[in-house]
Every structure is written in structure tokens, then in C-alpha cells.
Design an enzyme around this catalytic site. Structure first.
Site, mmCIF file in Angstrom:
data_model
loop_
_atom_site.group_PDB
_atom_site.id
_atom_site.type_symbol
_atom_site.label_atom_id
_atom_site.label_comp_id
_atom_site.label_asym_id
_atom_site.label_seq_id
_atom_site.Cartn_x
_atom_site.Cartn_y
_atom_site.Cartn_z
ATOM 1 N N GLU A 153 3.312 37.056 50.804
ATOM 2 C CA GLU A 153 3.446 38.482 50.512
ATOM 3 C C GLU A 153 4.444 38.686 49.379
ATOM 4 O O GLU A 153 5.498 38.053 49.338
ATOM 5 C CB GLU A 153 3.929 39.174 51.786
ATOM 6 C CG GLU A 153 4.382 40.601 51.637
ATOM 7 C CD GLU A 153 5.085 41.108 52.886
ATOM 8 O OE1 GLU A 153 5.400 42.312 52.922
ATOM 9 O OE2 GLU A 153 5.336 40.306 53.808
ATOM 10 N N TRP A 154 4.106 39.565 48.447
ATOM 11 C CA TRP A 154 5.059 39.960 47.403
ATOM 12 C C TRP A 154 5.972 41.048 47.970
ATOM 13 O O TRP A 154 5.501 42.079 48.442
ATOM 14 C CB TRP A 154 4.335 40.478 46.173
ATOM 15 C CG TRP A 154 5.264 41.013 45.109
ATOM 16 C CD1 TRP A 154 5.604 42.307 44.895
ATOM 17 C CD2 TRP A 154 5.962 40.234 44.129
ATOM 18 N NE1 TRP A 154 6.478 42.398 43.835
ATOM 19 C CE2 TRP A 154 6.719 41.134 43.357
ATOM 20 C CE3 TRP A 154 6.023 38.872 43.848
ATOM 21 C CZ2 TRP A 154 7.529 40.724 42.295
ATOM 22 C CZ3 TRP A 154 6.826 38.453 42.794
ATOM 23 C CH2 TRP A 154 7.572 39.367 42.032
ATOM 24 N N ASP B 165 20.162 28.228 55.145
ATOM 25 C CA ASP B 165 20.453 28.080 53.711
ATOM 26 C C ASP B 165 20.717 29.463 53.115
ATOM 27 O O ASP B 165 20.189 29.827 52.066
ATOM 28 C CB ASP B 165 19.276 27.398 53.000
ATOM 29 C CG ASP B 165 19.632 26.928 51.593
ATOM 30 O OD1 ASP B 165 20.838 26.895 51.259
ATOM 31 O OD2 ASP B 165 18.715 26.604 50.820
#
Length: 286
Positions: free
Chosen positions: A89-90, A193
Site C-alpha cells: 500500500e502507498w 528497528d
């Protein structure tokens, strides 16, 4: 790329392909079709399961229903050094005045989820390009020492970046790590992270996490990394602590948790991070 889009059922015309920032490792693109917009990463210089690990980490965070992550539509597993793709997904938006607050609340909610009582993970992940081997431990101290610090020390030795006084201090620290690191902290699902480049604002300022390296561990390990390179607003920390207050010993162990990430950077990028590693080692040893 058309073939990859068709594999997920999008047969519409591609209207735009634009190269975008995707980190130091991958080629990344914004792709717009007549049907949808996508974030697509490609690579042929990484291990076969590189994108699979990322997708599975995002799925595990999504399953907690605590914080947003991009939807994954497809990932490849490489065969014979072929180029692999990850279709997601953008996510696009602008930070809202409350985005930092929401990020803190949502991360605290993620850290409040409990799945089992063991630390570590039942599969390997990646930190940058370095494969992070994992096992499940009943003791966080043992996991952190044996699966995090020792492997990075050994890698640094092999690269010629850990010798002399630095190695002596590192070995001394590992032998007395039980004086500082808790054995049985809260078991939390961590992004693993989480620096400032691995979260972004979506629609209406909603915070999203990206590029995880998940692990079950002490939530203070995560918070320590957010403070290492910046990128988090003050309200993030205030809202996080309104739900999960930081332990009294946090400031005492924060450098030890940051040491892992500095060792990773030492191994990935070189001696530019050596001074920071040495400063922490010197603080905790003689």
C-alpha cells in the site's frame, strides 16, 4: 512490473512510475494505476527471503490491531538470483499536530500486547543487510547477550573493527552484563528497528510503522533506539509514558541498548561509529 500487478488482480493501465527513496538497500517506486497507488520495492542483491521477512513482520504487527502498518499485497522469494519484488500500500499524508501523541500511544499499545512468555523470535530477521539470527529464550539477558551483542562483536572482529582495548572492554562488558540488563522484563512485541526513518504519517496524520525487524523483548530496547538518531517529537515520549512509564533504571541501561545498534552501524558503515561504541564500552568497564 505489470506482471506483478496482474498477479494481485490489478489489470488496469499503469499511469505513472516514479522512483522514490527506499533506503540504502532497495530500489523503490511510486506506482499509480487506474485502480490504485502502490509502493513497490525491488532488489536482486539480497537474500531470497528478504522481502518475505519484512512482510511477515508487518503482518505480525498488524495482527495486534494496535498501530498502523502498510498492507502487503505481494512479495517474491528469489530463485537463481532473480530480481524480487515487494508490493505494498502507498501511504501518504501530512503530520497532524497530534501525530506524535498518537504514535506514542499506539507504540505503547503495541508494547502492551503479550504473546507467550519467551524473548527473541522463532525465525531470523534482518537489521539492514545483516541477517539477525534468533532463538526463543526464557531470559532476556541471555537473549540480548547471546543473540545480539556477541554476534555483532564476532562480525566486527571478522571485519577488523574489534580488537585491542575495544575488544577487551567488549568481552569484559559481556561477562558482567547481568549487573545491568534485566532478566525478566515485560515481554513485548517490538518493531525492532525503530529510528526516525521507519515511521511516517498517513491519511489525516495517522502514524504508520514501516521496515520492521521484529522481536519479543524489553520495550526499553525499542525506546532507547528511538533516542539514538532523533526523529521523534517530545509529545511521542510523553504520550508513551502516560501508558507505559519508563522503568527507573532506564537511563542506566539506555546506552547498553543503543550499543547494539551502534555495533550494527559499525559493521555496516565502518569506523565512523567506532567512537560512539568506545564511549559506551569505556563507561561500563575499567
Amino acid at each position: 512490473m505489470e506482471d506483478k500487478l496482474r498477479s494481485i488482480g490489478d489489470y488496469s493501465k499503469i499511469k505513472m512510475i516514479q522512483s522514490v527513496s527506499g533506503g540504502d538497500i532497495n530500489q523503490a517506486y511510486f506506482v499509480e494505476t487506474a485502480e490504485q497507488t502502490y509502493f513497490i520495492k525491488t532488489n536482486k542483491q539480497v537474500p531470497a527471503d528478504f522481502f518475505q521477512v519484512e512482510a511477515e513482520g508487518l503482518d505480525r504487527i498488524r495482527d495486534t490491531k494496535t498501530i498502523h502498518v502498510p498492507e502487503v499485497f505481494h512479495y517474491d522469494i528469489a530463485h537463481n538470483d532473480e530480481e524480487i519484488y515487494l508490493l505494498m500500500e502507498w501511504v501518504e499524508g501530512e503530520k497532524h499536530t497530534s501525530t506524535g501523541k498518537w504514535l506514542g500511544e499506539d507504540l505503547a499499545a503495541l508494547h502492551s500486547t503479550h504473546v507467550g512468555k519467551q524473548y527473541g523470535l522463532d525465525s531470523s530477521t534482518f537489521v539492514g543487510e545483516i541477517r539477525q539470527e534468533n532463538l526463543l529464550f526464557d531470559n532476556w539477558l541471555d537473549y540480548y547477550r547471546e543473540q545480539r551483542l556477541q554476534p555483532q562483536m564476532n562480525l566486527a572482529i571478522s571485519k577488523g573493527r574489534m580488537s585491542g582495548k575495544r575488544l577487551e572492554r567488549m568481552e569484559q562488558l559481556l561477562s558482567r552484563l547481568d549487573q545491568y540488563i534485566p532478566s525478566k522484563p515485560r515481554v513485548s512485541l517490538l518493531h525492532g528497528d525503530l529510528w526516525g526513518g521507519n515511521w511516517l504519517a498517513g491519511l489525516k496524520g495517522t502514524p504508520y510503522l514501516i521496515d520492521p525487524s521484529i522481536v519479543y523483548g524489553d520495550p526499553l530496547f525499542e525506546i532507547a533506539f528511538t533516542e539514538l538518531f532523533g526523529g521523534f517529537p517530545g509529545e511521542f515520549y510523553a504520550s508513551y509514558q502516560s501508558i507505559l512509564p519508563l522503568a527507573d533504571y532506564y537511563e542506566d541501561i539506555k546506552p547498553l541498548y543503543q550499543l547494539f545498534y551502534l555495533m550494527v552501524h559499525l559493521n555496516l558503515f565502518g569506523e565512523g561509529y567506532g567512537t560512539s561504541v568506545d564511549r559506551i564500552l569505556k563507561h561500563y568497564t575499567v
